[in-house]
Design an enzyme around this catalytic site. Structure first.
Site, short mmCIF file in Angstrom:
data_model
loop_
_atom_site.label_atom_id
_atom_site.label_comp_id
_atom_site.label_asym_id
_atom_site.label_seq_id
_atom_site.Cartn_x
_atom_site.Cartn_y
_atom_site.Cartn_z
N SER A 255 0.82 -1.21 0.00
CA SER A 255 0.00 0.00 0.00
C SER A 255 0.85 1.26 0.00
O SER A 255 1.89 1.32 0.65
CB SER A 255 -0.91 -0.01 1.23
N LYS A 256 0.37 2.23 -0.73
CA LYS A 256 1.08 3.50 -0.81
C LYS A 256 1.20 4.16 0.57
O LYS A 256 2.13 4.91 0.83
CB LYS A 256 0.31 4.42 -1.76
N ARG A 257 0.24 3.84 1.42
CA ARG A 257 0.24 4.45 2.75
C ARG A 257 1.43 3.99 3.60
O ARG A 257 1.85 4.66 4.53
CB ARG A 257 -1.05 4.09 3.49
N ASP A 258 1.96 2.81 3.29
CA ASP A 258 3.04 2.26 4.12
C ASP A 258 4.43 2.52 3.56
O ASP A 258 5.41 1.91 4.01
CB ASP A 258 2.84 0.76 4.30
#
Ligand code: GLU
Length: 524
Positions: A255-258
């Site tokens: 995920s881009k969030r991580d």
């Protein structure tokens, strides 16, 4: 009936590498069966700038050579292919469900629904919406409508249906749900805009999709979608829910969030470091702007589409238990959904790199020169258009690099062949040049063996012979001089063979750089 698969991305401004893998599987199944692949844009949450949000997604498909038979730019008989342009179709389908008593207007306010949810939570039972509005008489409904009371439209789940809602998923096998436990999904918001579950069914139905191949996370949406397909009288497509792609060595969805965490992931780290080394030179920001979660990262850093496709195909699919290297044609020929594994697949940077090495070795020199030229031009190291001399130079450098050129951006590591000033790897300079005895030895070699050489004699063979003769006479290892020469003339500890490097740098500039390095060594 011929196969029709689809990929339905929401325009997010980038193409997720895991999403690309799912799209590839849908594409492959269409190509394997000689069917059609449809690209459909899930833009119900209206975007301010659709071009900006969609551009990288279409680019990713184009870069990998995954063409679509119907969709944006190419059109097709079942368009439009943007959900934002299909409102009338959703409205008509919704009106039909309302007229047939298969959907209803729900006047419960969001606060009331929220309270229902909280109550369910407190009593530790699954939330199922309370159908208060079903008790309204037609006249009450008319009154509410006349008064302009806000409401949503819900699909009426046939909770009393005797048999289970079931699919035979091509990946997950038989999956079934109890309709009695399903909430009535909202299909239209109070502002009249459709929700994902509903719009998707209308689209899949009207576009006669035969195989819904999509991310596993949508499995939970499937029972209500199946029921809506039935309610609208569409033929039910087959389903294949593809397990997600995880970060290297992790069980969590990529995920881009991580991204911040990935920078410390031992396998992933190198990809971020590479981005931070290369992207600033290309005017593309850093790993903050482009990272390995995005397909564009791979394109810009100089991976080959063949390598990325090979890696994506192997993420959760296999031809047999041994074949790793596969061309897209081989994958198309052999792709079947029953060989998709149920477990999630981890992105493997090392494996991708191995695929890249293999496919790079198949690329003709001319093509490498053009692509390296693109990188050099973007970095401002050669002019646009490429002059014949620059082209020749790139050809010579690429030839000297040989198999060392793995990514097209590797050409930027040898920028010292394309500019006057060099940047020293200080640590190695100190270790290999600025140490006892070496500057003296290098100075003597330069004056006694290099300076006397004419430009015509400045060849790799001759330089090697001179160096060997000198080190033998001096009783020192040739390696010592090789390292010192390389660092002095390129600034770097690694690169093409040192004699090739000296030829590429040229006689004058090599001697100048050696003089400068000797000064630097003496002053340090
Ligand atoms: N827009 C949805 C997504 O990106 C599509 C889901 C589907 O394929 O049904 O997840």
């Amino acid at each position: 009936m011929s196969t029709r698969t689809r990929f339905a991305p929401s325009p997010t401004g980038y193409m997720h590498i895991g999403g690309m893998r799912t799209a590839l599987f849908a594409w492959l199944w269409a190509r394997h069966t000689g069917g059609a692949f449809i690209l459909r844009i899930d833009d119900t949450d209206r975007q301010r700038n659709i071009d900006e949000a969609l551009g990288p997604i279409l680019n990713a498909f184009r870069w990998l050579g995954l063409n679509w038979d119907e969709g944006p730019e190419v059109g097709g008989a079942d368009g439009p292919y943007f959900q934002s342009q299909r409102s009338d179709l959703y409205r008509a389908a919704c009106d039909r469900l309302l007229a047939e008593g298969k959907a209803y207007r729900d006047f419960d306010s969001p606060e009331v629904v929220q309270a229902d949810r909280q109550a369910a939570e407190k009593e530790k039972r699954p939330y199922i919406n309370v159908r208060r509005s079903l008790d309204l008489t037609p006249q009450q409904v008319e009154e509410h409508l006349a008064a302009g009371r806000p409401h949503v439209i819900r699909f009426l789940v046939p909770r009393d249906r005797s048999e289970k809602v079931a699919i035979d998923d091509a990946v997950r096998g038989h999956v079934e749900w109890d309709a009695a436990l399903l909430s009535d999904p909202v299909i239209m918001r109070s502002d009249g805009s459709p929700l994902y579950n509903f719009a998707t069914v209308v689209d899949d139905g009207q576009m006669r999709i035969t195989h819904v191949i999509r991310a596993e996370e949508h499995l939970s949406n499937t029972p209500v979608q199946v029921l809506m397909h039935e309610a609208l009288g569409y033929e039910l497509p087959a389903f294949a829910h593809i397990p997600f792609v995880t970060a290297p060595g992790s069980t969590k969805k990529l995920s881009k969030r991580d991204v911040d965490k990935y920078k410390n992931n031992p396998q992933f780290k190198r990809m971020f470091e590479r981005a931070d080394a290369v992207f600033p030179q290309l005017g593309l920001g850093t790993s903050e702007t482009l990272n390995p979660v995005m397909v564009e990262y791979y394109e810009r850093i100089g991976y080959l589409p063949q390598a990325v496709l090979n890696a994506l195909a192997r993420l959760g699919w296999s031809l047999d238990d041994k074949t790793e290297i596969m061309s897209l044609d081989t994958v198309i020929e052999n792709f079947t959904l029953d060989r998709v594994v149920k477990n999630c697949a981890g992105l493997d940077p090392d494996k991708l790199f191995a695929f890249q090495s293999h496919w790079m070795s198949e690329v003709p020199l001319d093509e490498k020169v053009v692509r390296c030229g693109d990188h050099l031009r973007t970095a401002g190291l050669v002019h646009d258009p490429l002059e014949p001399a620059a082209r020749e130079r790139i050809t010579a450098v690429v030839t000297a690099l040989g198999d060392r050129l793995k990514l097209y951006s590797d050409i930027l590591d040898v920028d010292y062949f394309f500019k006057d000033e060099i940047v020293y790897d200080e640590k190695n300079f100190a270790k290999r040049v600025a140490k006892d005895g070496t500057p003296e030895l290098l100075a003597e070699f330069a004056s006694s063996h290099l300076e006397p050489l004419s430009t015509a004699d400045w060849t790799a063979e001759r330089l090697e012979a001179e160096l060997n003769a000198f080190s033998e006479a001096k009783g020192v290892s040739s390696g010592l001089l090789i390292h010192a020469l390389r660092l002095s003339t390129t600034g770097q500890a690694v690169g093409p063979g040192v004699y090739d490097a000296l030829v590429l740098v040229g006689r004058e500039k090599s001697l100048e750089r050696i003089t400068a390095a000797l000064m630097k060594a003496r002053n340090s």
